[in-house]
Design a protein around this motif. Structure first.
Motif, PDB file in Angstrom:
ATOM      1  N   SER A 243      37.493  41.287  29.878  1.00 58.92           N
ATOM      2  CA  SER A 243      37.883  39.885  29.921  1.00 58.92           C
ATOM      3  C   SER A 243      37.529  39.269  31.282  1.00 58.92           C
ATOM      4  O   SER A 243      36.989  38.161  31.368  1.00 58.92           O
ATOM      5  CB  SER A 243      39.382  39.823  29.621  1.00 58.92           C
ATOM      6  N   ALA A 244      37.794  40.006  32.359  1.00 59.60           N
ATOM      7  CA  ALA A 244      37.489  39.514  33.712  1.00 59.60           C
ATOM      8  C   ALA A 244      35.981  39.321  33.894  1.00 59.60           C
ATOM      9  O   ALA A 244      35.533  38.323  34.463  1.00 59.60           O
ATOM     10  CB  ALA A 244      38.032  40.491  34.748  1.00 59.60           C
ATOM     11  N   LEU A 245      35.194  40.273  33.420  1.00 60.26           N
ATOM     12  CA  LEU A 245      33.739  40.205  33.613  1.00 60.26           C
ATOM     13  C   LEU A 245      33.125  39.049  32.816  1.00 60.26           C
ATOM     14  O   LEU A 245      32.215  38.362  33.296  1.00 60.26           O
ATOM     15  CB  LEU A 245      33.096  41.538  33.231  1.00 60.26           C
ATOM     16  N   ILE A 246      33.642  38.811  31.615  1.00 57.98           N
ATOM     17  CA  ILE A 246      33.134  37.691  30.816  1.00 57.98           C
ATOM     18  C   ILE A 246      33.513  36.367  31.479  1.00 57.98           C
ATOM     19  O   ILE A 246      32.688  35.463  31.607  1.00 57.98           O
ATOM     20  CB  ILE A 246      33.661  37.783  29.360  1.00 57.98           C
ATOM     21  N   ARG A 247      34.766  36.256  31.925  1.00 55.51           N
ATOM     22  CA  ARG A 247      35.192  35.010  32.562  1.00 55.51           C
ATOM     23  C   ARG A 247      34.427  34.742  33.858  1.00 55.51           C
ATOM     24  O   ARG A 247      34.243  33.601  34.246  1.00 55.51           O
ATOM     25  CB  ARG A 247      36.703  35.017  32.804  1.00 55.51           C
ATOM     26  N   ARG A 248      33.997  35.797  34.540  1.00 52.06           N
ATOM     27  CA  ARG A 248      33.196  35.612  35.749  1.00 52.06           C
ATOM     28  C   ARG A 248      31.726  35.323  35.435  1.00 52.06           C
ATOM     29  O   ARG A 248      30.952  35.057  36.349  1.00 52.06           O
ATOM     30  CB  ARG A 248      33.265  36.862  36.615  1.00 52.06           C
TER      31      ARG A 248
ATOM     32  N   LEU B  36      26.772  46.506  32.684  1.00 48.86           N
ATOM     33  CA  LEU B  36      26.806  46.500  34.160  1.00 48.86           C
ATOM     34  C   LEU B  36      25.509  47.075  34.724  1.00 48.86           C
ATOM     35  O   LEU B  36      24.985  46.583  35.729  1.00 48.86           O
ATOM     36  CB  LEU B  36      28.026  47.286  34.673  1.00 48.86           C
TER      37      LEU B  36
ATOM     38  N   VAL C 180      29.537  37.548  34.317  1.00 47.84           N
ATOM     39  CA  VAL C 180      28.647  38.705  34.524  1.00 47.84           C
ATOM     40  C   VAL C 180      27.833  38.941  33.246  1.00 47.84           C
ATOM     41  O   VAL C 180      26.656  39.273  33.289  1.00 47.84           O
ATOM     42  CB  VAL C 180      29.463  39.958  34.920  1.00 47.84           C
TER      43      VAL C 180
ATOM     44  N   VAL D 127      24.468  45.198  38.244  1.00 40.07           N
ATOM     45  CA  VAL D 127      25.695  45.256  39.046  1.00 40.07           C
ATOM     46  C   VAL D 127      25.808  46.620  39.718  1.00 40.07           C
ATOM     47  O   VAL D 127      26.232  46.732  40.868  1.00 40.07           O
ATOM     48  CB  VAL D 127      26.948  44.979  38.168  1.00 40.07           C
TER      49      VAL D 127
ATOM     50  N   GLU E  75      44.315  41.536  39.270  1.00 37.93           N
ATOM     51  CA  GLU E  75      43.782  40.786  38.129  1.00 37.93           C
ATOM     52  C   GLU E  75      43.923  41.560  36.809  1.00 37.93           C
ATOM     53  O   GLU E  75      44.264  40.978  35.771  1.00 37.93           O
ATOM     54  CB  GLU E  75      42.304  40.449  38.388  1.00 37.93           C
ATOM     55  N   ILE E  76      43.666  42.856  36.885  1.00 38.11           N
ATOM     56  CA  ILE E  76      43.745  43.678  35.669  1.00 38.11           C
ATOM     57  C   ILE E  76      45.155  43.612  35.084  1.00 38.11           C
ATOM     58  O   ILE E  76      45.337  43.326  33.896  1.00 38.11           O
ATOM     59  CB  ILE E  76      43.352  45.142  35.999  1.00 38.11           C
TER      60      ILE E  76
ATOM     61  N   THR F  70      29.731  49.474  30.491  1.00 38.20           N
ATOM     62  CA  THR F  70      28.883  50.191  31.463  1.00 38.20           C
ATOM     63  C   THR F  70      27.399  49.956  31.163  1.00 38.20           C
ATOM     64  O   THR F  70      26.594  49.831  32.084  1.00 38.20           O
ATOM     65  CB  THR F  70      29.213  51.699  31.480  1.00 38.20           C
TER      66      THR F  70
ATOM     67  N   LEU G 240      30.267  36.859  25.815  1.00 40.07           N
ATOM     68  CA  LEU G 240      30.901  37.562  24.692  1.00 40.07           C
ATOM     69  C   LEU G 240      29.874  38.069  23.677  1.00 40.07           C
ATOM     70  O   LEU G 240      30.025  39.160  23.130  1.00 40.07           O
ATOM     71  CB  LEU G 240      31.902  36.612  24.020  1.00 40.07           C
TER      72      LEU G 240
ATOM     73  N   ARG H 187      45.959  40.220  33.558  1.00 43.73           N
ATOM     74  CA  ARG H 187      45.303  39.968  32.259  1.00 43.73           C
ATOM     75  C   ARG H 187      45.943  40.790  31.140  1.00 43.73           C
ATOM     76  O   ARG H 187      46.047  40.334  30.004  1.00 43.73           O
ATOM     77  CB  ARG H 187      43.807  40.275  32.345  1.00 43.73           C
TER      78      ARG H 187
ATOM     79  N   ILE I 113      38.641  33.471  25.187  1.00 42.64           N
ATOM     80  CA  ILE I 113      37.406  33.242  25.924  1.00 42.64           C
ATOM     81  C   ILE I 113      36.662  32.039  25.353  1.00 42.64           C
ATOM     82  O   ILE I 113      36.046  31.280  26.077  1.00 42.64           O
ATOM     83  CB  ILE I 113      36.546  34.529  25.909  1.00 42.64           C
TER      84      ILE I 113
ATOM     85  N   MET J 265      39.329  44.520  32.017  1.00 47.97           N
ATOM     86  CA  MET J 265      38.072  44.525  32.779  1.00 47.97           C
ATOM     87  C   MET J 265      37.022  43.690  32.059  1.00 47.97           C
ATOM     88  O   MET J 265      36.314  42.871  32.663  1.00 47.97           O
ATOM     89  CB  MET J 265      37.596  45.987  32.881  1.00 47.97           C
TER      90      MET J 265
END
Lengths: 196, 94
Positions: free
Chosen positions: B38-43, B80, B45, B85, A31-32, B77, B48, A35, A84, B36
């Motif tokens: 971007s992934a955490l926001i889309r999930r 998280l 967690v 998390v 995924e990293i 961090t 923005l 992206r 986003i 990382m």
């Protein structure tokens, strides 16, 4: 922090957190990298340049662009909704009496879809603090000497609103095609720190 | 009250430095921090606005010392840990 040693240290910390997130199911395999590739392929100043060139050759498009940029950029196949969250876009055009320049004093808000990743100077405290206080001097440092009677407008971007500048069309370009015109437009011109 | 990120009009920062042919990222870890986040926001967690807030409430001295993506990593961090998390110890590997 700076230097190779500091960079190696933080690289290790980042890898550690990444591994932890993978183990907890918060990052998928690959995924990293996916992206990163998407981001680097997603936007470039060529997009903004296409908008500027169209505005130069098509006065009706220019009017639509200045009135409703989010709608108008769809005409050249671009959008502000790829990130986003959808961002409101305002496009402003330089004239012989007024020059526009964009900043984000609070952080780094920037029309990435139209300009690609932002340069480090745009995100620096040095630029963010000074361009609102003394824009004429800052622009001169970028090599852009404006006549003293040119009015300067500084646009401060925010989480929801992004700005882009249409530079003045250079003299002597009447014979150029739209594609050739787009080739004249630079990233700094679209931010407002260069003439074109 | 302004936070340290609200630098508009402030004096005393060094000169603006323009880098020629600047790459999108200056090191692999910067790109990983970007992805990382971007992934955490889309999930979901965190969102923005929470991320931006976490950058902006960094202690002023740390904020001013950190590079752009160092700020991002600090904010990630922080969130998280706050979202449960992972513990701060797990996040630092301590």
């Amino acid at each position: 922090m700076s230097g190779d040693h500091a960079s190696a240290a933080i690289a290790g910390q980042v890898r550690h957190v990444e591994t932890l997130l993978e183990r907890r199911g918060l990052l998928a395999d690959g995924e990293i990298d996916r992206r990163i590739d998407e981001f680097l392929a997603g936007g470039s100043p060529a997009n903004g340049a296409r908008i500027a060139a169209r505005a130069w050759v098509d006065p009706a498009f220019r009017e639509r662009l200045l009135a409703d940029a989010n709608g108008a950029i769809g005409e050249v196949g671009l959008s502000m909704s790829g990130g986003i969250q959808e961002q409101r876009l305002k496009v402003v055009a330089n004239s012989d009496t007024e020059h526009h320049v964009v900043v984000c004093t609070l952080c780094s808000c920037y029309p990435i879809a139209l300009l690609g990743p932002s340069p480090t100077w745009y995100k620096s405290e040095a630029y963010r603090s000074r361009v609102v206080r003394d824009p004429r001097a800052v622009l001169a440092e970028f090599g852009l000497q404006l006549p003293p009677d040119t009015r300067i407008a500084v646009w401060d971007a925010s989480a929801e609103s992004r700005y882009m500048v249409i530079p003045r069309r250079p003299a002597g370009t009447a014979g150029l095609s739209e594609v050739e015109l787009a080739g004249l437009v630079t990233r700094n011109g679209l931010i407002g720190t260069a003439a074109v | 009250m302004s936070r340290i990120n609200d630098v508009g009009g402030m004096v005393g920062f060094p000169a603006i430095v323009e880098e020629t042919d600047e790459p999108g990222f200056h090191a692999d870890w910067e790109a990983h921090v970007f992805a990382m986040n971007s992934a955490l926001i889309r999930r979901g967690v965190y969102n923005l606005d929470e991320f931006r807030d976490a950058v902006e409430r960094m202690p002023p001295a740390a904020y001013l010392e950190a590079s752009y993506y160092e700020k991002w990593f600090a904010a990630i961090t922080t969130l998280l840990a706050e979202k449960g998390v992972a513990t701060p110890e797990e996040l630092t590997g301590g």
